[in-house]
Design a protein around this motif. Sequence first.
Motif, mmCIF file in Angstrom:
data_model
loop_
_atom_site.group_PDB
_atom_site.id
_atom_site.type_symbol
_atom_site.label_atom_id
_atom_site.label_comp_id
_atom_site.label_asym_id
_atom_site.label_seq_id
_atom_site.Cartn_x
_atom_site.Cartn_y
_atom_site.Cartn_z
ATOM 1 N N PHE A 75 0.821 -1.206 0.000
ATOM 2 C CA PHE A 75 0.000 0.000 0.000
ATOM 3 C C PHE A 75 0.858 1.261 0.000
ATOM 4 C CE2 PHE A 75 -3.427 -2.807 1.726
ATOM 5 C CZ PHE A 75 -4.264 -2.672 0.633
ATOM 6 N N ILE A 76 1.958 1.246 0.732
ATOM 7 C CA ILE A 76 2.857 2.399 0.750
ATOM 8 C C ILE A 76 3.454 2.621 -0.633
ATOM 9 C CG2 ILE A 76 5.070 3.246 1.640
ATOM 10 C CD1 ILE A 76 4.289 1.923 4.322
ATOM 11 N N LYS A 77 3.894 1.559 -1.282
ATOM 12 C CA LYS A 77 4.455 1.673 -2.629
ATOM 13 C C LYS A 77 3.405 2.149 -3.621
ATOM 14 C CE LYS A 77 7.995 -1.834 -1.952
ATOM 15 N NZ LYS A 77 8.430 -3.191 -2.305
ATOM 16 N N ALA A 78 2.193 1.638 -3.507
ATOM 17 C CA ALA A 78 1.119 2.059 -4.412
ATOM 18 C C ALA A 78 0.810 3.545 -4.234
ATOM 19 C CB ALA A 78 -0.135 1.220 -4.164
ATOM 20 N N ILE A 79 0.771 4.010 -3.002
ATOM 21 C CA ILE A 79 0.507 5.424 -2.734
ATOM 22 C C ILE A 79 1.630 6.285 -3.307
ATOM 23 C CG2 ILE A 79 0.392 7.155 -0.874
ATOM 24 C CD1 ILE A 79 -1.199 5.038 0.734
ATOM 25 N N LEU A 80 2.881 5.854 -3.152
ATOM 26 C CA LEU A 80 4.004 6.614 -3.697
ATOM 27 C C LEU A 80 3.958 6.683 -5.219
ATOM 28 C CD1 LEU A 80 6.934 5.468 -1.375
ATOM 29 C CD2 LEU A 80 5.779 7.689 -1.431
ATOM 30 N N VAL A 81 3.586 5.590 -5.863
ATOM 31 C CA VAL A 81 3.478 5.587 -7.326
ATOM 32 C C VAL A 81 2.363 6.537 -7.775
ATOM 33 C CG1 VAL A 81 2.817 4.160 -9.303
ATOM 34 C CG2 VAL A 81 4.490 3.309 -7.672
ATOM 35 N N ILE A 82 1.236 6.493 -7.094
ATOM 36 C CA ILE A 82 0.120 7.379 -7.440
ATOM 37 C C ILE A 82 0.518 8.845 -7.244
ATOM 38 C CG2 ILE A 82 -2.196 8.100 -6.716
ATOM 39 C CD1 ILE A 82 -2.740 5.087 -6.179
ATOM 40 N N LEU A 83 1.197 9.149 -6.149
ATOM 41 C CA LEU A 83 1.650 10.526 -5.917
ATOM 42 C C LEU A 83 2.647 10.976 -6.974
ATOM 43 C CD1 LEU A 83 2.051 10.644 -2.024
ATOM 44 C CD2 LEU A 83 0.341 11.803 -3.422
ATOM 45 N N ALA A 84 3.538 10.080 -7.381
ATOM 46 C CA ALA A 84 4.516 10.421 -8.420
ATOM 47 C C ALA A 84 3.813 10.740 -9.739
ATOM 48 C CB ALA A 84 5.511 9.276 -8.600
ATOM 49 N N LEU A 133 11.012 17.359 -34.557
ATOM 50 C CA LEU A 133 10.809 17.568 -33.127
ATOM 51 C C LEU A 133 11.425 18.907 -32.738
ATOM 52 C CD1 LEU A 133 9.923 16.302 -30.394
ATOM 53 C CD2 LEU A 133 12.231 15.385 -30.223
ATOM 54 N N LEU A 134 10.626 19.764 -32.094
ATOM 55 C CA LEU A 134 11.120 21.075 -31.683
ATOM 56 C C LEU A 134 11.517 21.114 -30.219
ATOM 57 C CD1 LEU A 134 8.613 23.508 -33.436
ATOM 58 C CD2 LEU A 134 10.864 22.776 -34.210
ATOM 59 N N THR A 135 10.587 20.704 -29.334
ATOM 60 C CA THR A 135 10.855 20.748 -27.897
ATOM 61 C C THR A 135 10.321 19.493 -27.227
ATOM 62 O OG1 THR A 135 8.778 21.904 -27.458
ATOM 63 C CG2 THR A 135 10.750 23.273 -27.745
ATOM 64 N N ILE A 136 10.904 19.204 -26.059
ATOM 65 C CA ILE A 136 10.388 18.144 -25.192
ATOM 66 C C ILE A 136 10.214 18.750 -23.808
ATOM 67 C CG2 ILE A 136 11.378 16.203 -26.466
ATOM 68 C CD1 ILE A 136 13.636 16.142 -24.377
ATOM 69 N N GLY A 137 9.315 18.212 -23.018
ATOM 70 C CA GLY A 137 9.095 18.759 -21.689
ATOM 71 C C GLY A 137 8.631 17.710 -20.697
ATOM 72 N N ILE A 138 9.096 17.871 -19.449
ATOM 73 C CA ILE A 138 8.675 17.003 -18.345
ATOM 74 C C ILE A 138 8.950 17.753 -17.041
ATOM 75 C CG2 ILE A 138 10.879 15.783 -18.171
ATOM 76 C CD1 ILE A 138 9.217 13.241 -17.559
ATOM 77 N N LEU A 139 8.075 17.605 -16.049
ATOM 78 C CA LEU A 139 8.214 18.229 -14.733
ATOM 79 C C LEU A 139 8.440 19.737 -14.795
ATOM 80 C CD1 LEU A 139 10.337 15.645 -12.753
ATOM 81 C CD2 LEU A 139 7.984 16.288 -12.331
ATOM 82 N N GLY A 140 7.736 20.417 -15.679
ATOM 83 C CA GLY A 140 7.848 21.860 -15.778
ATOM 84 C C GLY A 140 9.078 22.342 -16.533
ATOM 85 N N TRP A 141 9.865 21.446 -17.034
ATOM 86 C CA TRP A 141 11.099 21.771 -17.744
ATOM 87 C C TRP A 141 10.888 21.529 -19.227
ATOM 88 C CZ3 TRP A 141 14.095 18.131 -20.426
ATOM 89 C CH2 TRP A 141 15.347 18.570 -20.847
ATOM 90 N N THR A 142 11.307 22.464 -20.066
ATOM 91 C CA THR A 142 11.247 22.279 -21.512
ATOM 92 C C THR A 142 12.633 22.476 -22.102
ATOM 93 O OG1 THR A 142 10.647 24.600 -21.821
ATOM 94 C CG2 THR A 142 8.839 23.003 -21.788
ATOM 95 N N HIS A 143 12.912 21.767 -23.160
ATOM 96 C CA HIS A 143 14.214 21.851 -23.823
ATOM 97 C C HIS A 143 14.012 21.869 -25.323
ATOM 98 C CE1 HIS A 143 18.465 21.338 -24.473
ATOM 99 N NE2 HIS A 143 18.216 20.322 -25.270
ATOM 100 N N ALA A 144 14.646 22.827 -25.984
ATOM 101 C CA ALA A 144 14.561 22.919 -27.437
ATOM 102 C C ALA A 144 15.513 21.896 -28.062
ATOM 103 C CB ALA A 144 14.919 24.323 -27.897
ATOM 104 N N MET A 145 15.059 21.278 -29.134
ATOM 105 C CA MET A 145 15.844 20.223 -29.780
ATOM 106 C C MET A 145 16.472 20.699 -31.101
ATOM 107 S SD MET A 145 15.477 17.790 -27.642
ATOM 108 C CE MET A 145 16.095 16.384 -28.507
ATOM 109 N N PHE A 146 16.450 21.984 -31.375
ATOM 110 C CA PHE A 146 17.022 22.468 -32.627
ATOM 111 C C PHE A 146 18.161 23.423 -32.365
ATOM 112 C CE2 PHE A 146 13.380 25.041 -31.522
ATOM 113 C CZ PHE A 146 13.826 26.339 -31.687
#
Length: 137
Positions: free
Chosen positions: A47-56, A124-137
């Motif tokens: 249950f602890i692991k499941a809660i952590l995965v859901i929060l992530a 592909l121009l940009t990628i983004g994850i966790l509020g971070w974006t990066h230009a690919m050109f």
Amino acid sequence: MNNDDFINSENVGTDFASNKIDEDLHNSDTNSLKTDEEEEESTGCFFIKAILVILAIIVLVCFNPSKKDHRVEIQKTMEEVIQSRTRNGHSIKFGQIRDFEEFDYHSLYVCSWTTARIDGRKKLLTIGILGWTHAMF
């Protein structure tokens, strides 16, 4: 009762067998208690692991960069590219700049990216994850 009488007695085998059975029952009860405790601990860890995965996942979804974030990154990178090219004496075609303004935003809820048609090919121009974006050109 001496040792010979005790050994020849009919109760010797049954006493030993009943003691062995009692000991086995006691050990099996102890083992089953440990198993129950281990199962409870295992269930708690699950249950602890499941809660952590859901929060992530929730954090990833909440901080996924928006289309606006990608547009800002594209504009910032384009300004840098234009400045560096003009400093070096290269010319930039206005059609290339316009291609970057018309882009497609794609999202998988935990990450996102943008693409655009440039010279007839999708790039592909940009990628983004966790509020971070990066230009690919």
